[in-house]
Write an enzyme that holds these catalytic residues in place. Structure first.
Site, PDB file in Angstrom:
ATOM      1  N   SER A 162       8.189  -2.367  12.091  1.00 30.36           N
ATOM      2  CA  SER A 162       7.258  -1.233  12.003  1.00 30.36           C
ATOM      3  C   SER A 162       7.512  -0.200  13.097  1.00 30.36           C
ATOM      4  O   SER A 162       6.733   0.731  13.249  1.00 30.36           O
ATOM      5  CB  SER A 162       5.823  -1.741  12.110  1.00 30.36           C
ATOM      6  OG  SER A 162       5.666  -2.500  13.277  1.00 30.36           O
ATOM      7  N   THR A 190       2.334  -0.031  15.210  1.00 33.17           N
ATOM      8  CA  THR A 190       2.809   0.895  16.239  1.00 33.17           C
ATOM      9  C   THR A 190       2.773   0.283  17.633  1.00 33.17           C
ATOM     10  O   THR A 190       1.810  -0.415  17.970  1.00 33.17           O
ATOM     11  CB  THR A 190       1.860   2.106  16.243  1.00 33.17           C
ATOM     12  OG1 THR A 190       1.956   2.712  14.968  1.00 33.17           O
ATOM     13  CG2 THR A 190       2.174   3.096  17.324  1.00 33.17           C
ATOM     14  N   THR A 193       6.548   4.628  16.359  1.00 31.61           N
ATOM     15  CA  THR A 193       6.286   3.888  15.121  1.00 31.61           C
ATOM     16  C   THR A 193       7.175   4.361  13.984  1.00 31.61           C
ATOM     17  O   THR A 193       7.707   5.483  14.029  1.00 31.61           O
ATOM     18  CB  THR A 193       4.810   4.087  14.701  1.00 31.61           C
ATOM     19  OG1 THR A 193       4.486   3.204  13.633  1.00 31.61           O
ATOM     20  CG2 THR A 193       4.526   5.513  14.229  1.00 31.61           C
ATOM     21  N   ARG A 195       5.157  12.343   5.424  1.00 32.11           N
ATOM     22  CA  ARG A 195       3.846  12.014   6.003  1.00 32.11           C
ATOM     23  C   ARG A 195       3.997  11.728   7.507  1.00 32.11           C
ATOM     24  O   ARG A 195       4.889  11.010   7.942  1.00 32.11           O
ATOM     25  CB  ARG A 195       3.268  10.788   5.287  1.00 32.11           C
ATOM     26  CG  ARG A 195       1.904  10.311   5.819  1.00 32.11           C
ATOM     27  CD  ARG A 195       2.051   9.234   6.871  1.00 32.11           C
ATOM     28  NE  ARG A 195       0.759   8.678   7.289  1.00 32.11           N
ATOM     29  CZ  ARG A 195       0.598   7.851   8.313  1.00 32.11           C
ATOM     30  NH1 ARG A 195       1.633   7.478   9.043  1.00 32.11           N
ATOM     31  NH2 ARG A 195      -0.590   7.393   8.642  1.00 32.11           N
ATOM     32  N   THR A 223      -3.549   2.587  17.483  1.00 33.37           N
ATOM     33  CA  THR A 223      -2.770   2.033  16.383  1.00 33.37           C
ATOM     34  C   THR A 223      -3.684   1.917  15.173  1.00 33.37           C
ATOM     35  O   THR A 223      -4.901   1.951  15.310  1.00 33.37           O
ATOM     36  CB  THR A 223      -2.163   0.660  16.772  1.00 33.37           C
ATOM     37  OG1 THR A 223      -1.368   0.184  15.687  1.00 33.37           O
ATOM     38  CG2 THR A 223      -3.231  -0.362  17.104  1.00 33.37           C
ATOM     39  N   GLY A 224      -3.093   1.788  14.000  1.00 35.83           N
ATOM     40  CA  GLY A 224      -3.896   1.664  12.787  1.00 35.83           C
ATOM     41  C   GLY A 224      -3.720   2.864  11.872  1.00 35.83           C
ATOM     42  O   GLY A 224      -2.692   3.537  11.934  1.00 35.83           O
TER      43      GLY A 224
END
Ligand code: SD4
Length: 336
Positions: free
Chosen positions: A91, A193, A211, A221, A244-245
């Site tokens: 990731s 991330t 990330t 995106r 993160t998320g």
């Protein structure tokens, strides 16, 4: 005519040369300012914190620099390069999952104690986007480069063009294409991330965030991670935060800037992270969205070396490295 063209060309080149010289002197200036601070080393105990399981290894690399009285900026860059360069980490950087078109597009940003900032978004083919972000910060008059422009700049700085799509990611992507169901999943396997923030022994803060973003995202995106103020923010008088998320939710509240501003108002890093998460909770509910579909985690560090973390739902952890060692901690969360 051709003379005039040559003149225009030459003077344009001269302008670029002058501009580049002025960046170099800006850079040298900040290095020498740091040199002065070095002389005034104030006995601050260094600390570095970073997101997820891979934060432990990344902290290890950062700590090598911090424990030897290195600069927080160098520590966070070296730290996040560990998962960036590891093809098993799917990731971040090399080995990251691709977008829906099978392209690995990377986002990263960096911020130092002087509020110098640099960022790249939707960068392809470069293993260490954080190093390109740092070059944007130190070698251009800009703060953010995206897509092809970011790649061209990276190549001009000597970065190598590489294929970042590893076999395992390509295989998974081809499986995904069979249904092409797009539901961004964050937090499921503890490997998203890497955001890292550090305080060095001169009492200075810096941060880095990098990330490959949401797997199978639309091409182009961009999430929160390369956005200063969203995925990362550092104010050397107050503290630093990274996230993160689901990047869309972090951007919606200008998350990390908010966390730092809450610390400025006197909140502890823990309370500041909690309040930022509660802002996300409120906006999600106001928009009639299901909170269960969202994960966002913040980590924060203040000038005194106190830290905190909070997230929407369980599953987020972070690594802390200080003079007591390097530990992985489960973050507290809202949805119990
Ligand atoms: C993004 N915040 O691109 C990143 C992804 C991430 O946990 O951190 N996932 O939105």
């Amino acid at each position: 005519m051709s003379n005039r063209r040559n003149f225009i060309k030459t003077s344009a080149l001269a302008t670029v040369a002058v501009a580049l010289n002025s960046f170099t002197s800006k850079e040298e200036e900040s290095t020498s300012t740091f040199g002065k601070q070095k002389a005034e080393q104030n006995g601050t105990k260094p600390i570095v914190i970073s997101t997820w399981n891979f934060g432990v290894k990344a902290n290890g690399a950062a700590w090598e620099i911090l424990k030897n009285n290195g600069r927080a900026l160098d520590a966070v860059e070296a730290g996040v390069k560990i998962p960036e360069g590891d093809p098993a980490e799917r990731s971040v950087g090399y080995g990251g999952r691709p977008d829906r078109d099978g392209r690995v597009t990377l986002d990263a940003c960096i911020m130092d104690e002087f509020s110098n900032i640099g960022s790249v978004a939707c960068l392809e083919h470069i293993k260490h986007p954080i190093a390109v972000a740092r070059a944007v910060m130190e070698k251009t008059p800009h703060v953010m480069l995206v897509g092809d422009g970011a790649l061209q700049f990276a190549l001009s700085q000597g970065f190598k063009k590489e294929n970042l799509l590893v076999e395992a990611s390509e295989k998974e992507w081809k499986e995904w294409l069979k249904t092409s169901q797009y539901k961004p999943i964050a937090n499921i396997e503890n490997h998203d991330t890497i955001g890292m923030i550090a305080l060095d022994s001169f009492g200075n803060l810096s941060g880095a965030c990098t990330t490959s973003g949401m797997a199978y995202k639309m091409h182009g995106r961009v999430g929160d991670s390369p956005i200063i103020g969203a995925g990362l923010y550092v104010d050397n008088e107050i503290g630093a935060a990274t996230a993160t998320g689901h990047g869309e939710e972090v951007i919606r509240i200008a998350g990390c800037h908010l966390v730092v501003e809450l610390m400025r108002q006197g909140k502890s890093p823990q309370k500041a992270c909690e309040e930022a998460v509660s802002r996300i909770v409120k906006l999600t509910q106001n928009r009639n969205k299901n909170l269960k579909d969202i994960q966002v985690g913040f980590i924060a560090l203040n000038k005194k070396g106190e830290y905190g973390a909070y997230c929407v739902q369980s599953g987020f952890n972070f690594a802390v490295n200080d003079t007591n060692g390097n530990t992985l901690v489960d973050a507290d969360y809202f949805l119990k």
